[in-house]
Each structure stands twice: as C-alpha cells, then as structure tokens.
Scaffold this motif. Structure first.
Motif, PDB file in Angstrom:
ATOM      1  N   VAL A  42       0.838  -1.201   0.000  1.00  0.00           N
ATOM      2  CA  VAL A  42       0.000   0.000   0.000  1.00  0.00           C
ATOM      3  C   VAL A  42       0.873   1.251   0.000  1.00  0.00           C
ATOM      4  CG1 VAL A  42      -1.837   1.210   1.194  1.00  0.00           C
ATOM      5  CG2 VAL A  42      -1.757  -1.278   1.260  1.00  0.00           C
ATOM      6  N   MET A  43       1.881   1.243   0.849  1.00  0.00           N
ATOM      7  CA  MET A  43       2.797   2.386   0.891  1.00  0.00           C
ATOM      8  C   MET A  43       3.456   2.579  -0.465  1.00  0.00           C
ATOM      9  SD  MET A  43       3.995   4.601   3.214  1.00  0.00           S
ATOM     10  CE  MET A  43       3.667   5.876   2.020  1.00  0.00           C
ATOM     11  N   ALA A  44       3.868   1.479  -1.077  1.00  0.00           N
ATOM     12  CA  ALA A  44       4.535   1.565  -2.380  1.00  0.00           C
ATOM     13  C   ALA A  44       3.624   2.215  -3.411  1.00  0.00           C
ATOM     14  CB  ALA A  44       4.945   0.164  -2.838  1.00  0.00           C
ATOM     15  N   LYS A  45       2.359   1.819  -3.405  1.00  0.00           N
ATOM     16  CA  LYS A  45       1.435   2.389  -4.397  1.00  0.00           C
ATOM     17  C   LYS A  45       1.201   3.874  -4.183  1.00  0.00           C
ATOM     18  CE  LYS A  45      -1.048  -1.465  -6.189  1.00  0.00           C
ATOM     19  NZ  LYS A  45      -2.326  -2.109  -6.473  1.00  0.00           N
ATOM     20  N   VAL A  46       1.127   4.277  -2.934  1.00  0.00           N
ATOM     21  CA  VAL A  46       0.942   5.693  -2.641  1.00  0.00           C
ATOM     22  C   VAL A  46       2.134   6.491  -3.172  1.00  0.00           C
ATOM     23  CG1 VAL A  46       0.907   7.378  -0.767  1.00  0.00           C
ATOM     24  CG2 VAL A  46      -0.578   5.375  -0.656  1.00  0.00           C
ATOM     25  N   LEU A  47       3.341   5.981  -2.908  1.00  0.00           N
ATOM     26  CA  LEU A  47       4.544   6.686  -3.369  1.00  0.00           C
ATOM     27  C   LEU A  47       4.605   6.712  -4.898  1.00  0.00           C
ATOM     28  CD1 LEU A  47       7.055   5.256  -0.736  1.00  0.00           C
ATOM     29  CD2 LEU A  47       6.092   7.559  -0.819  1.00  0.00           C
ATOM     30  N   GLN A  48       4.207   5.611  -5.523  1.00  0.00           N
ATOM     31  CA  GLN A  48       4.189   5.577  -6.989  1.00  0.00           C
ATOM     32  C   GLN A  48       3.238   6.634  -7.548  1.00  0.00           C
ATOM     33  OE1 GLN A  48       3.141   1.483  -7.850  1.00  0.00           O
ATOM     34  NE2 GLN A  48       4.937   0.789  -6.701  1.00  0.00           N
ATOM     35  N   ALA A  49       2.085   6.765  -6.908  1.00  0.00           N
ATOM     36  CA  ALA A  49       1.108   7.755  -7.372  1.00  0.00           C
ATOM     37  C   ALA A  49       1.674   9.164  -7.249  1.00  0.00           C
ATOM     38  CB  ALA A  49      -0.184   7.626  -6.565  1.00  0.00           C
ATOM     39  N   LEU A  50       2.332   9.431  -6.114  1.00  0.00           N
ATOM     40  CA  LEU A  50       2.893  10.767  -5.913  1.00  0.00           C
ATOM     41  C   LEU A  50       4.048  11.038  -6.877  1.00  0.00           C
ATOM     42  CD1 LEU A  50       2.818  11.091  -2.018  1.00  0.00           C
ATOM     43  CD2 LEU A  50       1.081  11.705  -3.701  1.00  0.00           C
ATOM     44  N   ALA A  51       4.791   9.991  -7.210  1.00  0.00           N
ATOM     45  CA  ALA A  51       5.890  10.161  -8.167  1.00  0.00           C
ATOM     46  C   ALA A  51       5.344  10.421  -9.568  1.00  0.00           C
ATOM     47  CB  ALA A  51       6.772   8.915  -8.164  1.00  0.00           C
ATOM     48  N   SER A  52       4.280   9.694  -9.925  1.00  0.00           N
ATOM     49  CA  SER A  52       3.732   9.866 -11.274  1.00  0.00           C
ATOM     50  C   SER A  52       3.094  11.237 -11.444  1.00  0.00           C
ATOM     51  CB  SER A  52       2.698   8.775 -11.564  1.00  0.00           C
ATOM     52  OG  SER A  52       1.485   9.064 -10.898  1.00  0.00           O
ATOM     53  N   ARG A  53       2.711  11.860 -10.324  1.00  0.00           N
ATOM     54  CA  ARG A  53       2.116  13.195 -10.394  1.00  0.00           C
ATOM     55  C   ARG A  53       3.145  14.300 -10.174  1.00  0.00           C
ATOM     56  NH1 ARG A  53      -3.461  12.925 -10.472  1.00  0.00           N
ATOM     57  NH2 ARG A  53      -3.227  15.076 -11.125  1.00  0.00           N
ATOM     58  N   GLY A  54       4.404  13.909 -10.039  1.00  0.00           N
ATOM     59  CA  GLY A  54       5.452  14.916  -9.997  1.00  0.00           C
ATOM     60  C   GLY A  54       5.789  15.476  -8.627  1.00  0.00           C
ATOM     61  N   LEU A  55       5.160  14.943  -7.588  1.00  0.00           N
ATOM     62  CA  LEU A  55       5.482  15.452  -6.254  1.00  0.00           C
ATOM     63  C   LEU A  55       6.758  14.812  -5.716  1.00  0.00           C
ATOM     64  CD1 LEU A  55       4.831  17.175  -3.833  1.00  0.00           C
ATOM     65  CD2 LEU A  55       3.233  15.422  -3.046  1.00  0.00           C
ATOM     66  N   LEU A  56       6.983  13.559  -6.090  1.00  0.00           N
ATOM     67  CA  LEU A  56       8.212  12.872  -5.707  1.00  0.00           C
ATOM     68  C   LEU A  56       8.988  12.506  -6.970  1.00  0.00           C
ATOM     69  CD1 LEU A  56       6.846  10.376  -2.998  1.00  0.00           C
ATOM     70  CD2 LEU A  56       7.966  12.576  -2.618  1.00  0.00           C
ATOM     71  N   LYS A  57      10.289  12.274  -6.774  1.00  0.00           N
ATOM     72  CA  LYS A  57      11.108  11.796  -7.876  1.00  0.00           C
ATOM     73  C   LYS A  57      11.598  10.410  -7.491  1.00  0.00           C
ATOM     74  CE  LYS A  57      15.177  13.047 -10.634  1.00  0.00           C
ATOM     75  NZ  LYS A  57      15.902  11.790 -10.282  1.00  0.00           N
ATOM     76  N   ALA A  58      11.420   9.452  -8.386  1.00  0.00           N
ATOM     77  CA  ALA A  58      11.782   8.066  -8.085  1.00  0.00           C
ATOM     78  C   ALA A  58      13.112   7.690  -8.708  1.00  0.00           C
ATOM     79  CB  ALA A  58      10.691   7.123  -8.600  1.00  0.00           C
ATOM     80  N   GLU A  59      13.930   6.988  -7.929  1.00  0.00           N
ATOM     81  CA  GLU A  59      15.175   6.428  -8.455  1.00  0.00           C
ATOM     82  C   GLU A  59      15.041   4.908  -8.455  1.00  0.00           C
ATOM     83  OE1 GLU A  59      17.993   7.977  -9.463  1.00  0.00           O
ATOM     84  OE2 GLU A  59      17.562  10.064  -8.884  1.00  0.00           O
ATOM     85  N   TYR A  60      15.300   4.313  -9.613  1.00  0.00           N
ATOM     86  CA  TYR A  60      15.168   2.861  -9.748  1.00  0.00           C
ATOM     87  C   TYR A  60      16.342   2.116  -9.144  1.00  0.00           C
ATOM     88  CZ  TYR A  60      11.109   2.622 -12.854  1.00  0.00           C
ATOM     89  OH  TYR A  60       9.857   2.646 -13.377  1.00  0.00           O
ATOM     90  N   GLY A  61      16.146   0.793  -9.114  1.00  0.00           N
ATOM     91  CA  GLY A  61      17.237  -0.119  -8.802  1.00  0.00           C
ATOM     92  C   GLY A  61      17.613  -0.215  -7.338  1.00  0.00           C
ATOM     93  N   ALA A  62      18.503  -1.124  -7.043  1.00  0.00           N
ATOM     94  CA  ALA A  62      18.997  -1.281  -5.678  1.00  0.00           C
ATOM     95  C   ALA A  62      19.550   0.052  -5.215  1.00  0.00           C
ATOM     96  CB  ALA A  62      20.085  -2.343  -5.640  1.00  0.00           C
ATOM     97  N   SER A  63      19.355   0.372  -3.948  1.00  0.00           N
ATOM     98  CA  SER A  63      19.700   1.670  -3.356  1.00  0.00           C
ATOM     99  C   SER A  63      18.902   2.811  -3.970  1.00  0.00           C
ATOM    100  CB  SER A  63      21.198   1.951  -3.452  1.00  0.00           C
ATOM    101  OG  SER A  63      21.554   2.419  -4.725  1.00  0.00           O
ATOM    102  N   GLY A  64      17.806   2.466  -4.626  1.00  0.00           N
ATOM    103  CA  GLY A  64      16.905   3.494  -5.166  1.00  0.00           C
ATOM    104  C   GLY A  64      15.980   3.998  -4.082  1.00  0.00           C
ATOM    105  N   GLY A  65      14.975   4.788  -4.484  1.00  0.00           N
ATOM    106  CA  GLY A  65      14.027   5.328  -3.517  1.00  0.00           C
ATOM    107  C   GLY A  65      13.431   6.623  -4.022  1.00  0.00           C
TER     108      GLY A  65
END
Lengths: 134, 134
Positions: A42-65
């Motif tokens: 659930v937390m992951a989906k919330v963060l994904q939604a915020l990233a897709s809307r430009g509020l967060l920036k996502a970094e892929y891969g190990a040590s991502g976030g």
DNA sequence: CAAAATACGATTAAATAAAACGTATATAAC
DNA sequence: GTTATATACGTTTTATTTAATCGTATTTTG
C-alpha cells in the motif's frame, strides 16, 4: 461525512518522513512501511502515485528510492488528494460522469455544487507545509 | 477523502423541502420520500434523528409530520452532520475512543489534529440557510 | 547474474454505508 | 372503539467502497 482515507494518511506520513531528510538521502517504500508499520504494498502504491504526479522523484534499482521533487509549500491538501484519487467531490453526481438516478427530482443540485466549491477552496487554501509543519 | 454520505444528502433535501412551506403545514416522511424518490425507511430515520436533536418538531398520528423547530440560519453544516452521525472527525484516532494501532510510531498525530480543527471550523462557518439559499 | 528497488494490473478481504424488515406507539378521522 | 396513518427505533441484510494482498515485469547497483 468528511473522513480522510488511509491513502491520504499514508501519504502525509511519507511526506513528513521524507521532508525530514536531505535531498541526497533517498527514502525507499520499505523504509517507510517498516518504520510506520504500514503494509508495504500500500505504501509503495501511494509513493508511486505521488511520483507519477510529480510530487516525488523516483530512483530505480537497488539503493533506489524517493526524494521530494517539489516544495511542500506549493502543494495544497486538495492537490494531494487529487494526486491520490483523481477527481475529488462531495458527491458522485458532481463528477458529471454519472448523472445520478434522482437528478430529475433533486432539489439541492445547486446547493451541493456551491458547497462543493467552498469545500474545495478551503482545501486548496491549506498547504502541505502548513499541515506538516515543515 | 471528504465525501458526503447519503444521510447528509437526504437531510439537506428534506430541510430544503420543509423550509419552503409554512409553519402550519406539516411534512411527512412519506411525502418527502415519494417526491424525492428516496427509500421511505431511510428518510424516516433521518427525520427522526433531526427531531430528536431539536432541529425538527414531530407531530404524531394521522395527518402528523414534521415542521422546523429552529431557524436554519442558526445551524451549521457541522452541526447537521453531528446530529446525523454524532462525533465527526477526519480520522478514527481523533475520536479518542480507539487509540489506533500505530500511534506509537505515527509521525502526524499533531498535524492531523490541527487539520481536523481547521476543517471543523470551516464547516461550522457555513450555515444551512446559506447552503440551501433559504 | 543476483539482489533490491520501483511499477502496475488483478484479485481478495475487510470495513463501512445503505437499505430493508419488524414491531411498538401515538393520534386523527370515521 | 376501530381503522388508517403517522412517528419511533432496534435489528438484520445487502450493497458499496476501501484496504490489503498477490503476481509479475522492469530497472539498476554491486
């Protein structure tokens, strides 16, 4: 009437958590879900939604976030709930997608619409930095 | 987030309907439920709740019904939702009856409480006469 | 290549809201 | 007094919504 849902709570928790760290310090969904005792998926989906809307920036891969992509002072409570739920309104009939079964005899069409507008204006007037004290 | 429930809609419809009539003209639950195409039992309960909280006055028996007991300018949207649902708050943990499972690690206790206060103040500032244009 | 992270659609489970049911009580009309 | 019609209210059932889980794909570090 007027209750906050879990997505919104989780988003506020995550933003509070992330905003307490430096811009170089990435935060993973796992980190937040474990510290706050929130289901990871659930937390992951919330963060994904915020990233897709430009509020967060996502970094892929190990040590991502995630890291903040916009200052929280620029986003309102209304804006956040739109990021999580899309169109937000007091009633379904206001979304104009579904015309409502009793629209022919409804005597509060205009009152509901006006109240909805007031409520939205109120939530637009409250910024996330104000709410989260950051 | 922030949706109005059916009880509230039905109450606003009923109040709008009742407020358009004279003080001598009683309105029955059946009358409203039929005109507005709302389930009778649900409409009846809403009116009973409003009567028990002093907003409506109920007359028993055949040719009975409801009439306004207080001017709508004196009651706020917040007041109405309290009549229908009792304690109203953004989250359950604010009702202090249930302490919430993650209260130990929650980082937004104070923000949620402050936001809740703002929201309540907003809804207290909007009167029913203002909403219903009566 | 393996481990750890995001991404996202689909399904299941839980909680909440809405509606329906049943019965009691009060009062007006006849 | 009897009948019809209204409010009153607790209980149960159904429907809807929300929350959580599952499964798989993609990306990147080490």
């Amino acid at each position: 009437m007027n209750k906050m849902n879990k997505k919104m709570e989780y988003a506020l928790m995550a933003l509070k958590h992330i905003s307490g760290k430096s811009d170089q310090d990435l935060t993973s969904a796992k980190e937040i879900s474990e510290q706050m005792h929130i289901p990871f998926e659930v937390m992951a989906k919330v963060l994904q939604a915020l990233a897709s809307r430009g509020l967060l920036k996502a970094e892929y891969g190990a040590s991502g976030g995630y890291v903040l992509a916009r200052p929280l002072s620029e986003v309102s409570v209304h804006g956040l709930s739109e990021m999580l739920e899309g169109h937000v309104a007091l009633t379904k009939c206001l979304g104009n997608d579904e015309p409502c079964e009793i629209s022919g005899t409804c005597n509060i069409t205009s009152p509901i619409s006006n109240l909805n507008k007031k409520v939205q204006e109120f939530y637009k007037s409250v910024s996330l930095s104000e709410v989260l004290h950051v």
